[in-house]
Design an enzyme around this catalytic site. Structure first.
Site, mmCIF file in Angstrom:
data_model
loop_
_atom_site.group_PDB
_atom_site.id
_atom_site.type_symbol
_atom_site.label_atom_id
_atom_site.label_comp_id
_atom_site.label_asym_id
_atom_site.label_seq_id
_atom_site.Cartn_x
_atom_site.Cartn_y
_atom_site.Cartn_z
ATOM 1 N N MET A 1 -12.158 4.468 -0.327
ATOM 2 C CA MET A 1 -12.817 4.691 0.968
ATOM 3 C C MET A 1 -13.531 6.029 0.877
ATOM 4 S SD MET A 1 -9.714 3.251 3.264
ATOM 5 C CE MET A 1 -8.626 3.265 1.853
ATOM 6 N N SER B 1 0.837 -1.196 0.000
ATOM 7 C CA SER B 1 0.000 0.000 0.000
ATOM 8 C C SER B 1 0.873 1.248 0.000
ATOM 9 C CB SER B 1 -0.894 0.025 1.237
ATOM 10 O OG SER B 1 -1.399 1.337 1.408
ATOM 11 N N ASP C 1 -6.661 -6.429 4.354
ATOM 12 C CA ASP C 1 -6.115 -5.075 4.356
ATOM 13 C C ASP C 1 -6.056 -4.510 5.777
ATOM 14 O OD1 ASP C 1 -5.234 -2.571 3.696
ATOM 15 O OD2 ASP C 1 -7.011 -2.004 2.543
ATOM 16 N N GLY C 2 -4.828 -4.346 6.265
ATOM 17 C CA GLY C 2 -4.615 -3.686 7.550
ATOM 18 C C GLY C 2 -3.880 -4.549 8.558
ATOM 19 N N GLY C 3 -2.748 -4.068 9.001
ATOM 20 C CA GLY C 3 -2.015 -4.745 10.071
ATOM 21 C C GLY C 3 -1.367 -6.058 9.685
ATOM 22 N N HIS D 1 -8.431 1.127 -3.866
ATOM 23 C CA HIS D 1 -9.348 0.930 -2.745
ATOM 24 C C HIS D 1 -10.015 2.266 -2.427
ATOM 25 C CE1 HIS D 1 -9.613 -0.218 1.848
ATOM 26 N NE2 HIS D 1 -10.797 -0.069 1.301
ATOM 27 N N GLY E 1 -2.818 3.948 8.025
ATOM 28 C CA GLY E 1 -1.875 2.836 8.010
ATOM 29 C C GLY E 1 -1.328 2.605 9.414
ATOM 30 N N GLY E 2 -0.618 1.516 9.581
ATOM 31 C CA GLY E 2 0.117 1.297 10.827
ATOM 32 C C GLY E 2 -0.701 0.870 12.028
ATOM 33 N N MET F 1 -11.487 -5.747 5.669
ATOM 34 C CA MET F 1 -10.694 -4.804 6.458
ATOM 35 C C MET F 1 -10.358 -5.452 7.796
ATOM 36 S SD MET F 1 -10.195 -2.261 4.515
ATOM 37 C CE MET F 1 -9.145 -1.489 5.748
ATOM 38 N N MET G 1 -9.050 8.220 0.044
ATOM 39 C CA MET G 1 -9.873 8.568 1.218
ATOM 40 C C MET G 1 -10.441 9.973 1.067
ATOM 41 S SD MET G 1 -7.321 7.259 4.177
ATOM 42 C CE MET G 1 -6.588 5.623 4.129
ATOM 43 N N ASP H 1 -4.830 3.673 -1.866
ATOM 44 C CA ASP H 1 -5.903 3.979 -0.915
ATOM 45 C C ASP H 1 -6.415 5.396 -1.091
ATOM 46 O OD1 ASP H 1 -6.102 1.592 0.820
ATOM 47 O OD2 ASP H 1 -3.972 1.996 1.145
ATOM 48 N N GLY I 1 -8.807 4.006 7.249
ATOM 49 C CA GLY I 1 -8.489 5.426 7.370
ATOM 50 C C GLY I 1 -7.012 5.702 7.593
ATOM 51 N N HIS J 1 -1.306 -1.270 -4.319
ATOM 52 C CA HIS J 1 -2.583 -1.005 -3.626
ATOM 53 C C HIS J 1 -2.656 0.492 -3.326
ATOM 54 C CE1 HIS J 1 -6.035 -2.065 -1.017
ATOM 55 N NE2 HIS J 1 -5.579 -1.138 -0.196
HETATM 56 C C1 DX5 Z 1 -6.247 1.531 5.656
HETATM 57 C C2 DX5 Z 1 -5.856 1.220 4.240
HETATM 58 C C3 DX5 Z 1 -4.753 0.254 4.149
HETATM 59 C C4 DX5 Z 1 -3.457 0.710 4.795
HETATM 60 C C5 DX5 Z 1 -2.780 -0.515 5.327
HETATM 61 O O1 DX5 Z 1 -7.436 2.177 5.693
HETATM 62 O O2 DX5 Z 1 -6.950 0.675 3.525
HETATM 63 O O3 DX5 Z 1 -4.518 -0.178 2.810
HETATM 64 O O4 DX5 Z 1 -2.595 1.384 3.931
HETATM 65 O O5 DX5 Z 1 -1.676 -0.121 6.047
HETATM 66 P P1 DX5 Z 1 -0.939 -1.100 7.051
HETATM 67 O O6 DX5 Z 1 -0.487 -2.293 6.272
HETATM 68 O O7 DX5 Z 1 0.184 -0.259 7.574
HETATM 69 O O8 DX5 Z 1 -1.927 -1.484 8.127
HETATM 70 ZN ZN ZN Z 2 -6.497 -0.283 1.528
#
Ligand code: DX5
Ligand code: ZN
Length: 215
Positions: A67, A7, A174-176, A65, A143-144, A136, A36, A34, A141, A32
């Site tokens: 959002m 991402s 997607d996420g973590g 993606h 990363g990290g 999800m 928003m 994102d 919203g 990927h």
């Molecule tokens: C969060 C995004 C993710 C994000 C993932 O809302 O949709 O794609 O970038 O980031 P990590 O891998 O750091 O959780």
């Molecule tokens: Zn994403």
């Protein structure tokens, strides 16, 4: 072997070209991206102009993606920007079926993302219309964030539903996602791993991508 989709949300925005080049030289399968809007999620990232600039740097598959609310207003712009897949949120679309038809009629693959609180059952009647489900594993919203472990049960439920309906729908997480939890996510039935921080905050992103790919 899972599809690895770094991402770019965690990339260096003052030197995006360098990070795109790095991904192009890596084992990453997809980009990927994102998007928003500050309404559906409490953060604003980037839109079609930046997506186009990024897509122009690569031959790889661009997985966008969204959002955002009212994704129908922007689907054509993202197609023009070079998106291969558009994923919209179940929670943001009153007329989800119509949104999916629009994406497919524009010649893109169509995905549906669901938030951590949305049950797998909600996908039952849309599953046969789509190419990908994005589960999800954090609240969207940012990363990290840390992986929500209940997602593993959801992957298994979704896999069962896909198999029952004899469909060919990819499961994206997607996420973590980390080097530590990736194996359990793949074991549960995931096809695509999105990774932001794990890739971009690591000392050697190319090696990290290779390590994710080898799991
Ligand atoms: C969060 C995004 C993710 C994000 C993932 O809302 O949709 O794609 O970038 O980031 P990590 O891998 O750091 O959780
Ligand atoms: Zn994403």
């Amino acid at each position: 072997m899972a599809i690895i989709a770094p991402s770019l949300l965690s990339a260096n925005f003052t030197n995006l070209g360098k990070d795109c080049k790095m991904l192009n030289n890596s084992n990453a399968d997809w980009f990927h991206l994102d998007v928003m809007d500050g309404r559906f999620v409490p953060n604003i990232s980037f839109g079609p102009m930046i997506v186009e600039a990024i897509c122009n740097t690569t031959e790889k598959y661009c997985d966008v993606h969204l959002m955002i609310e009212e994704p129908e207003k922007y689907a054509e712009a993202f197609k023009k920007a070079g998106a291969h897949n558009l994923t919209v949120h179940f929670e943001a679309c009153t007329h989800l079926h119509r949104n999916i038809q629009q994406i497919k009629s524009l010649g893109m693959h169509a995905g549906v993302a669901i938030n951590p609180h949305t049950p797998i059952d909600s996908l039952k009647d849309i599953l046969k219309e789509i190419d990908l489900v994005c589960l999800m594993s954090v609240n969207p919203g940012f990363g990290g964030q840390s992986f929500i472990s209940h997602t593993l049960n959801k992957i298994k439920q979704l896999k069962e539903m896909i198999n029952e309906q004899l469909l060919n729908v990819k499961i994206e997480i997607d996420g973590g996602v980390t080097l530590e939890n990736a194996a359990s996510i793949i074991d549960a039935g995931a096809d695509v791993l999105v990774a932001g921080n794990t890739v971009f905050k690591s000392k050697d992103p190319i090696a990290t991508i290779a390590a994710l790919k080898s799991i």
